[in-house]
Every structure is written in structure tokens, then in C-alpha cells.
Design a protein around this motif. Structure first.
Motif, PDB file in Angstrom:
ATOM      1  N   UNK A  71      -2.884   8.793   9.526  1.00 21.91           N
ATOM      2  CA  UNK A  71      -3.389   9.890   8.692  1.00 21.91           C
ATOM      3  C   UNK A  71      -2.242  10.732   8.141  1.00 21.91           C
ATOM      4  N   UNK A  72      -1.222  10.922   8.963  1.00 14.23           N
ATOM      5  CA  UNK A  72      -0.059  11.711   8.539  1.00 14.23           C
ATOM      6  C   UNK A  72       0.637  11.048   7.354  1.00 14.23           C
ATOM      7  N   UNK A  73       0.783   9.725   7.426  1.00 15.50           N
ATOM      8  CA  UNK A  73       1.434   9.002   6.330  1.00 15.50           C
ATOM      9  C   UNK A  73       0.577   9.081   5.070  1.00 15.50           C
ATOM     10  N   UNK A  74      -0.746   8.991   5.212  1.00 15.65           N
ATOM     11  CA  UNK A  74      -1.637   9.155   4.057  1.00 15.65           C
ATOM     12  C   UNK A  74      -1.375  10.481   3.351  1.00 15.65           C
ATOM     13  N   UNK A  75      -1.254  11.532   4.141  1.00 15.64           N
ATOM     14  CA  UNK A  75      -1.014  12.863   3.576  1.00 15.64           C
ATOM     15  C   UNK A  75       0.315  12.900   2.833  1.00 15.64           C
ATOM     16  N   UNK A  76       1.344  12.288   3.411  1.00 14.21           N
ATOM     17  CA  UNK A  76       2.661  12.286   2.788  1.00 14.21           C
ATOM     18  C   UNK A  76       2.677  11.450   1.507  1.00 14.21           C
ATOM     19  N   UNK A  77       1.792  10.455   1.434  1.00 13.67           N
ATOM     20  CA  UNK A  77       1.689   9.642   0.226  1.00 13.67           C
ATOM     21  C   UNK A  77       0.857  10.343  -0.853  1.00 13.67           C
ATOM     22  N   UNK A  78       0.235  11.465  -0.481  1.00 12.97           N
ATOM     23  CA  UNK A  78      -0.578  12.207  -1.431  1.00 12.97           C
ATOM     24  C   UNK A  78      -1.977  11.657  -1.599  1.00 12.97           C
ATOM     25  N   UNK A  79      -2.432  10.841  -0.618  1.00 13.53           N
ATOM     26  CA  UNK A  79      -3.782  10.258  -0.717  1.00 13.53           C
ATOM     27  C   UNK A  79      -4.589  10.572   0.546  1.00 13.53           C
ATOM     28  N   UNK A  80      -4.316  11.710   1.134  1.00 15.33           N
ATOM     29  CA  UNK A  80      -5.017  12.083   2.355  1.00 15.33           C
ATOM     30  C   UNK A  80      -6.509  12.258   2.168  1.00 15.33           C
ATOM     31  N   UNK A  81      -6.944  12.434   0.919  1.00 12.53           N
ATOM     32  CA  UNK A  81      -8.374  12.652   0.650  1.00 12.53           C
ATOM     33  C   UNK A  81      -9.038  11.412   0.062  1.00 12.53           C
ATOM     34  N   UNK A  97     -14.251  -0.977  -5.703  1.00 20.25           N
ATOM     35  CA  UNK A  97     -13.022  -1.042  -6.480  1.00 20.25           C
ATOM     36  C   UNK A  97     -12.036   0.034  -6.024  1.00 20.25           C
ATOM     37  N   UNK A  98     -12.553   1.238  -5.766  1.00 20.59           N
ATOM     38  CA  UNK A  98     -11.687   2.315  -5.301  1.00 20.59           C
ATOM     39  C   UNK A  98     -11.104   1.989  -3.923  1.00 20.59           C
ATOM     40  N   UNK A  99     -11.870   1.279  -3.100  1.00 22.98           N
ATOM     41  CA  UNK A  99     -11.369   0.852  -1.804  1.00 22.98           C
ATOM     42  C   UNK A  99     -10.168  -0.075  -1.989  1.00 22.98           C
ATOM     43  N   UNK A 100     -10.255  -0.981  -2.967  1.00 24.94           N
ATOM     44  CA  UNK A 100      -9.133  -1.881  -3.258  1.00 24.94           C
ATOM     45  C   UNK A 100      -7.922  -1.102  -3.763  1.00 24.94           C
ATOM     46  N   UNK A 101      -8.171  -0.111  -4.612  1.00 23.79           N
ATOM     47  CA  UNK A 101      -7.071   0.711  -5.152  1.00 23.79           C
ATOM     48  C   UNK A 101      -6.358   1.465  -4.035  1.00 23.79           C
ATOM     49  N   UNK A 102      -7.133   2.135  -3.189  1.00 20.81           N
ATOM     50  CA  UNK A 102      -6.523   2.926  -2.122  1.00 20.81           C
ATOM     51  C   UNK A 102      -5.874   2.024  -1.070  1.00 20.81           C
ATOM     52  N   UNK A 103      -6.405   0.806  -0.899  1.00 23.36           N
ATOM     53  CA  UNK A 103      -5.784  -0.138   0.036  1.00 23.36           C
ATOM     54  C   UNK A 103      -4.363  -0.450  -0.396  1.00 23.36           C
ATOM     55  N   UNK A 104      -4.173  -0.635  -1.704  1.00 22.83           N
ATOM     56  CA  UNK A 104      -2.823  -0.870  -2.227  1.00 22.83           C
ATOM     57  C   UNK A 104      -1.925   0.339  -2.011  1.00 22.83           C
ATOM     58  N   UNK A 105      -2.435   1.503  -2.342  1.00 20.22           N
ATOM     59  CA  UNK A 105      -1.644   2.725  -2.213  1.00 20.22           C
ATOM     60  C   UNK A 105      -1.227   2.964  -0.765  1.00 20.22           C
ATOM     61  N   UNK A 106      -2.168   2.769   0.157  1.00 19.17           N
ATOM     62  CA  UNK A 106      -1.885   3.034   1.565  1.00 19.17           C
ATOM     63  C   UNK A 106      -0.988   1.960   2.168  1.00 19.17           C
ATOM     64  N   UNK A 107      -1.139   0.743   1.728  1.00 16.87           N
ATOM     65  CA  UNK A 107      -0.375  -0.352   2.311  1.00 16.87           C
ATOM     66  C   UNK A 107       1.128  -0.163   2.107  1.00 16.87           C
ATOM     67  N   UNK A 108       1.503   0.385   0.974  1.00 20.68           N
ATOM     68  CA  UNK A 108       2.921   0.612   0.697  1.00 20.68           C
ATOM     69  C   UNK A 108       3.550   1.500   1.766  1.00 20.68           C
ATOM     70  N   UNK A 110       2.081   2.323   4.781  1.00 19.58           N
ATOM     71  CA  UNK A 110       1.696   1.988   6.156  1.00 19.58           C
ATOM     72  C   UNK A 110       2.176   0.624   6.619  1.00 19.58           C
ATOM     73  N   UNK A 111       2.805  -0.139   5.735  1.00 21.32           N
ATOM     74  CA  UNK A 111       3.105  -1.532   6.055  1.00 21.32           C
ATOM     75  C   UNK A 111       3.930  -1.704   7.326  1.00 21.32           C
ATOM     76  N   UNK A 112       4.959  -0.884   7.511  1.00 17.38           N
ATOM     77  CA  UNK A 112       5.800  -1.022   8.706  1.00 17.38           C
ATOM     78  C   UNK A 112       5.012  -0.712   9.966  1.00 17.38           C
ATOM     79  N   UNK A 113       4.245   0.374   9.932  1.00 16.15           N
ATOM     80  CA  UNK A 113       3.455   0.772  11.095  1.00 16.15           C
ATOM     81  C   UNK A 113       2.398  -0.276  11.427  1.00 16.15           C
ATOM     82  N   UNK A 114       1.645  -0.716  10.424  1.00 14.98           N
ATOM     83  CA  UNK A 114       0.557  -1.655  10.685  1.00 14.98           C
ATOM     84  C   UNK A 114       1.085  -3.011  11.131  1.00 14.98           C
ATOM     85  N   UNK A 115       2.147  -3.488  10.494  1.00 17.40           N
ATOM     86  CA  UNK A 115       2.747  -4.757  10.925  1.00 17.40           C
ATOM     87  C   UNK A 115       3.135  -4.678  12.398  1.00 17.40           C
ATOM     88  N   UNK A 116       3.751  -3.571  12.746  1.00 11.64           N
ATOM     89  CA  UNK A 116       4.233  -3.410  14.118  1.00 11.64           C
ATOM     90  C   UNK A 116       3.087  -3.301  15.110  1.00 11.64           C
TER      91      UNK A 116
END
Length: 223
Positions: A71-81, A97-108, A110-116
């Protein structure tokens, strides 16, 4: 000299944060540099300049810390909402469609955290707890918001159980799929968004099982 200035600047930036955000900022830095396993409560406390008791005051255990970090990373990416934005839509297709859009935005971000976390979730209790907590919470939210909207509009095929539909969507839009398709497969962001949105719509508006003749034919081919 430059390195020292950089470290000093980082320390000064951290000092401006409240204790909780300072802990999360340090945890994010450790995960990005060394992986989730290195983000122990002791290491995070040391990096944040607080006691381990202070860390536990804000996060009851390491799995809760890892969950909060997302959630913290979401906020820092500017997509906390991003969830509120999806909930505000009045169309199930638009929500997908918006779920797909935000998935891309968040993945950038969160990728290191989620992979780990995903790589350690079968051998690391904290990573496992964080992953399962997040996974099932996401399924419950997708069911309550997106799947229910599709059902209300009469778009969800009656053969689908709502929880199964939500589980399918969470799995389809999981970061590991985004990772494989965009980072390995070379898909563009637009291609990912349009293709996975179309797949989601086609799957949920169609029967969730193959016709018996098709299933039999597939079995024969496999043999």
C-alpha cells in the motif's frame, strides 16, 4: 565524497518522515536492494534508526509489514486510490479495463517486492502469510466490486460461481503474468491492457466449462 552526501541526503529525507513511513521507506529500500528476506524487523529498525519495539508497535509481525509495504508503494506511485477509482465506475467492462490499467501501473513499482515475496512464499513463513493475506483480500474485493457489477448487469454467465470468477480475475491479472508477458514476452502496455481485458470479458461472459464434445475431442487429441 559524493556517496557520503547521498547517504546524508537520504538520512535527512528519512528524518522528515513520521516513524511509520520511515520504517516503510527503509523496508522498501532493503527489498529493492537485497530482496524481501533481508527486510527483517531488526534490519528495518536499524535502518530507520528506531528500536525493534518501535517497529512492532506499528506492525505486529513481518508479514503485516510486507503487506503494508504494498500500500505504501501504491501511495508513492500516486495510485493509492486505485480501488476507489474502480469502484466509482458504473460499468463492469470499464472496471475490468481499469483493473488492467492499474495492474500495469502497480507492477512497475511492486515488481521487486512481489517477485521476492512470491519466490519465498513456500519456504518463508512471513512471505507466505503476507502473500496469502493479500491474495484472498484481493479476491474478496474483486468479487464484491467487479464480479458483482458484471452479475448485476447480466453479463456474468450463470455457470460461473462469483468467488470462482473473482479468483480467475485475480490470477489473470497477477503480477507474474504481467511480468512474463511484458518483461519477457515483450508485450507493450497497450497490448497487455487490451488483450487481457478482452480475455477477461470473453471468459466471464461465456460458460466456464468446455462443451462435452469439445472436451472429448481435446482428450483424444492429447492421447
Amino acid at each position: 565524497m559524493t556517496g557520503r552526501k547521498t547517504e546524508a541526503a537520504k538520512s535527512e529525507d528519512l528524518a522528515q518522515l513520521n516513524t511509520r513511513d520511515r520504517i516503510l521507506a527503509v523496508a522498501r529500500s532493503i527489498v529493492d536492494e537485497k530482496g524481501e528476506a533481508a527486510a527483517t524487523m531488526k534490519a528495518v529498525a536499524k535502518g530507520a534508526g528506531v528500536s525493534r519495539q518501535a517497529v512492532y508497535l506499528h506492525f505486529s509481525d513481518r508479514s503485516q509489514l510486507l503487506s503494508a509495504l504494498s500500500d505504501y508503494i501504491d501511495e508513492k506511485l500516486g495510485i493509492g486510490d486505485w480501488m476507489e477509482q474502480i469502484e466509482a465506475l458504473d460499468s463492469g467492462i470499464a472496471m475490468l479495463r481499469m483493473l488492467a490499467v492499474t495492474r500495469c501501473q502497480r507492477s512497475v513499482g511492486l515488481v521487486t517486492l512481489v517477485r521476492s515475496v512470491e519466490s519465498g512464499r513456500f519456504r518463508n513463513q512471513a512471505a507466505s502469510s503476507a502473500w496469502f493475506r493479500r491474495h484472498w483480500w484481493n479476491i474478496a474485493w474483486v468479487e464484491r466490486v467487479i464480479v458483482r457489477q458484471l452479475h448485476t448487469e447480466g453479463l456474468l454467465h450463470p455457470s460461473w460461481i462469483m468467488r470462482d470468477a473473482a479468483t480467475f480475475l485475480v490470477t489473470l491479472f497477477a503480477l507474474r503474468n504481467w511480468d512474463d508477458l511484458t518483461q519477457v514476452g515483450g508485450w507493450s502496455t497497450d497490448h497487455y491492457i487490451e488483450t487481457l481485458s478482452a480475455v477477461a470479458v470473453a471468459a466471464l461472459t461465456s460458460p466456464n466449462t468446455l462443451p462435452k464434445d469439445d472436451a472429448a475431442g481435446s482428450d483424444k487429441t492429447g492421447r
